[in-house]
Enzyme design. Sequence first.
Site, PDB file in Angstrom:
ATOM      1  N   SER A   1      19.607  -1.006  38.617  1.00  0.00           N
ATOM      2  CA  SER A   1      20.361   0.248  38.619  1.00  0.00           C
ATOM      3  C   SER A   1      20.100   1.123  39.836  1.00  0.00           C
ATOM      4  O   SER A   1      20.860   2.048  40.105  1.00  0.00           O
ATOM      5  CB  SER A   1      20.076   1.053  37.348  1.00  0.00           C
ATOM      6  OG  SER A   1      18.783   1.597  37.385  1.00  0.00           O
TER       7      SER A   1
ATOM      8  N   LYS B   1      15.529   7.053  38.369  1.00  0.00           N
ATOM      9  CA  LYS B   1      16.871   7.448  38.834  1.00  0.00           C
ATOM     10  C   LYS B   1      16.728   8.508  39.919  1.00  0.00           C
ATOM     11  O   LYS B   1      15.657   9.025  40.186  1.00  0.00           O
ATOM     12  CB  LYS B   1      17.717   8.022  37.692  1.00  0.00           C
ATOM     13  CG  LYS B   1      17.873   7.122  36.485  1.00  0.00           C
ATOM     14  CD  LYS B   1      18.718   5.928  36.757  1.00  0.00           C
ATOM     15  CE  LYS B   1      18.768   5.037  35.504  1.00  0.00           C
ATOM     16  NZ  LYS B   1      19.248   3.720  35.766  1.00  0.00           N
TER      17      LYS B   1
END
Length: 183
Positions: free
Chosen positions: A39, A80
Site C-alpha cells: 500500500s 500511511k
Amino acid sequence: MARSKNELWEWIKALAIAVILAAAIRYFFFAPIVVDGDSMMPTLYNQDRMIVNKVGYMIGEPDRFDIVVFHATEDKDYIKRIIGLPGDEIEYKDDVLYINGKAYDEPYLEEYKVQYPDGPLTENFTLEEKTGHQKVPDGHLFVLGDNRRFSKDSRHIGMIPKEEVLGKTNVVYWPLQDLRKVK
C-alpha cells in the site's frame, strides 16, 4: 571463591540493566516495524524494515506528508502518509490534491503516475464524500497510502485519532542494500 561470586553478580547486574534499557528504548523512544503489503509502494516495499520514532510527536505535532505508523485495529498497525491535518478540507480532482482549496504537489507519486497512463492514480473525491466530514476533526488525521489504487486508508477506515499514532518513520534499515531515508 568470593571474588568469582562478586564478578558473576556484577555481570548479572550489567546484563539486567542492559535488558531494561533496551526495553525502555524500544517501548518509549524507537521501535522496529516491518512493512506488510504494497500500500505504500513505490515509496516503501513489502517487508522493508523501518525504525519508528516515538519521541517526535511527544514534543511536536505531526506534519503533512509525514509517514506514520498507527494502530488500525487492536492487533494490526498500518503505515500511511498524513495528507490532512485537523481543520483541513481535502479534495482530489483530476489526480491533483487540494488542501483548503490549494493544489499540492506529491512528488512521491510521480513514478506511479507514469506507470498508470490509463487513468488517475487517485480517484476524484472530497473528504465529505469519503468520511461525512467537511473538515478533518480536531484530534484526527486523514492518511493515504502512496499506492492509491490498492491502499486501505482513511478513504475506507476513516480518520485516525492522533492518540493511535505510534510515531513517524522515515528510515529503511533492511534489506541492507536498500538502506535509505524516505520522504
